[in-house]
Design a protein around this motif. Structure first.
Motif, short mmCIF file in Angstrom:
data_model
loop_
_atom_site.label_atom_id
_atom_site.label_comp_id
_atom_site.label_asym_id
_atom_site.label_seq_id
_atom_site.Cartn_x
_atom_site.Cartn_y
_atom_site.Cartn_z
N SER A 168 38.79 28.91 31.73
CA SER A 168 39.99 29.08 32.56
C SER A 168 39.86 30.30 33.47
CB SER A 168 41.24 29.24 31.68
OG SER A 168 41.46 28.08 30.92
N PHE A 169 39.51 31.44 32.89
CA PHE A 169 39.43 32.65 33.69
C PHE A 169 38.22 32.64 34.62
CE2 PHE A 169 42.64 34.07 30.79
CZ PHE A 169 43.42 34.91 31.57
N GLY A 170 37.11 32.05 34.16
CA GLY A 170 35.94 31.94 35.03
C GLY A 170 36.25 31.11 36.26
N ALA A 171 36.96 30.00 36.06
CA ALA A 171 37.33 29.14 37.19
C ALA A 171 38.33 29.85 38.10
CB ALA A 171 37.91 27.83 36.67
N TRP A 172 39.25 30.60 37.52
CA TRP A 172 40.24 31.31 38.33
C TRP A 172 39.58 32.41 39.17
CZ3 TRP A 172 44.93 31.01 40.23
CH2 TRP A 172 45.56 32.16 40.72
N TYR A 173 38.82 33.26 38.52
CA TYR A 173 38.22 34.38 39.25
C TYR A 173 36.95 33.99 40.01
CZ TYR A 173 41.68 37.43 37.28
OH TYR A 173 42.87 38.02 36.97
N GLY A 174 36.51 32.76 39.85
CA GLY A 174 35.40 32.26 40.65
C GLY A 174 35.83 31.87 42.05
N ARG A 175 37.12 31.83 42.29
CA ARG A 175 37.65 31.47 43.61
C ARG A 175 37.89 32.73 44.43
NH1 ARG A 175 42.20 30.08 41.79
NH2 ARG A 175 43.13 30.10 43.85
N PRO A 176 37.32 32.82 45.62
CA PRO A 176 37.47 34.03 46.45
C PRO A 176 38.92 34.42 46.72
CG PRO A 176 35.73 32.65 47.34
CD PRO A 176 36.39 31.86 46.23
N SER A 192 41.30 34.62 44.75
CA SER A 192 41.90 35.35 43.63
C SER A 192 41.33 36.77 43.52
CB SER A 192 41.66 34.61 42.32
OG SER A 192 40.29 34.59 42.00
N TRP A 193 40.33 37.10 44.31
CA TRP A 193 39.67 38.40 44.19
C TRP A 193 40.54 39.57 44.64
CZ3 TRP A 193 34.42 36.76 46.78
CH2 TRP A 193 33.77 35.85 45.93
N GLN A 194 41.38 39.35 45.62
CA GLN A 194 42.21 40.44 46.14
C GLN A 194 43.11 41.03 45.06
OE1 GLN A 194 44.78 39.34 49.35
NE2 GLN A 194 45.27 41.45 49.85
N ALA A 195 43.61 40.20 44.17
CA ALA A 195 44.52 40.66 43.12
C ALA A 195 43.86 41.67 42.19
CB ALA A 195 45.04 39.48 42.31
N ILE A 196 42.53 41.64 42.09
CA ILE A 196 41.82 42.59 41.22
C ILE A 196 40.96 43.56 42.02
CG2 ILE A 196 41.84 41.11 39.18
CD1 ILE A 196 38.92 40.35 39.86
N ALA A 197 41.18 43.58 43.33
CA ALA A 197 40.48 44.48 44.25
C ALA A 197 38.96 44.31 44.18
CB ALA A 197 40.87 45.93 43.98
N TYR A 198 38.52 43.08 44.02
CA TYR A 198 37.09 42.77 44.01
C TYR A 198 36.68 42.41 45.44
CZ TYR A 198 32.71 40.31 42.98
OH TYR A 198 31.40 39.88 42.96
N PRO A 199 35.76 43.14 46.02
CA PRO A 199 35.39 42.88 47.42
C PRO A 199 34.48 41.66 47.59
CG PRO A 199 34.07 44.66 46.55
CD PRO A 199 35.05 44.30 45.47
N GLY A 200 34.00 41.11 46.51
CA GLY A 200 33.09 39.97 46.59
C GLY A 200 31.68 40.40 46.27
N PRO A 201 30.79 39.43 46.18
CA PRO A 201 29.40 39.78 45.82
C PRO A 201 28.74 40.58 46.93
CG PRO A 201 29.62 37.45 46.37
CD PRO A 201 31.00 38.01 46.35
N PRO A 202 27.75 41.39 46.58
CA PRO A 202 27.03 42.16 47.59
C PRO A 202 26.37 41.24 48.61
CG PRO A 202 26.36 42.79 45.37
CD PRO A 202 27.23 41.60 45.24
#
Length: 167
Positions: free
Chosen positions: A143-151, A153-163
């Protein structure tokens, strides 16, 4: 009251029959999720992500469906043996008698409240049985892998994306 030997044997036999049935229903191995499995996963995703998803409405339904699609994609990328194991778990959770015994949810997944699904998930998470803890872990990670695998959803955790630009 501690269950007796006969109750233990009956429970073991019933569990064996349910696992055999789930294995028989999932004998094809690698496959697409059935509509019943998607419904069950929608209920699980809705409970797992209750604090992140909108509480109701079309946007919630859209996000749950996207996440279930992500779970399906993740499952399809796993080994056939792992797909079979997950299929057995999913199969047990969609069969009404097994759903009632294992999850304590007597109604169809589409009618189960977030609280009811959350209670079953917490019971599995804190179970003394390692098998239920492992099943909870699989549902959680998918569930969480599928959720956070979507770009989106990244803003909510301040993840800028892969290098980028390193390869």
């Amino acid at each position: 009251m501690t269950p007796g030997r006969r109750q233990f044997i009956r429970t073991g036999l019933a569990g064996g029959v349910l696992l055999s049935l789930a294995g028989w229903l999932n004998a094809a191995g690698a496959r697409r999720l059935s509509e019943a499995e998607r419904e069950m996963l929608g209920a699980v995703v809705g409970a797992m992500l209750a604090g992140v998803l909108p509480s109701q409405g079309p946007e919630r339904l859209r996000l749950v469906a996207l996440t279930v699609d992500g779970v399906a994609t993740a499952v399809s990328g796993l080994s056939v043996a792992t797909q079979i194991e997950l299929g057995e778990l999913f199969g047990l959770l969609v069969i009404a008698p097994a759903r009632l015994v294992l999850a304590g949810v007597g109604k169809p997944w589409r009618e189960a409240s977030v609280d009811e699904v959350g209670e079953f998930l917490q019971a599995w998470r804190s179970s003394r049985l390692k098998l239920l803890q492992t099943a909870y872990g699989a549902l959680h990670d998918l569930s969480f892998g599928a959720w956070y695998g979507r770009p989106d959803s990244w803003q909510a955790i301040a993840y800028p994306g892969p290098p980028r630009g390193y390869f």
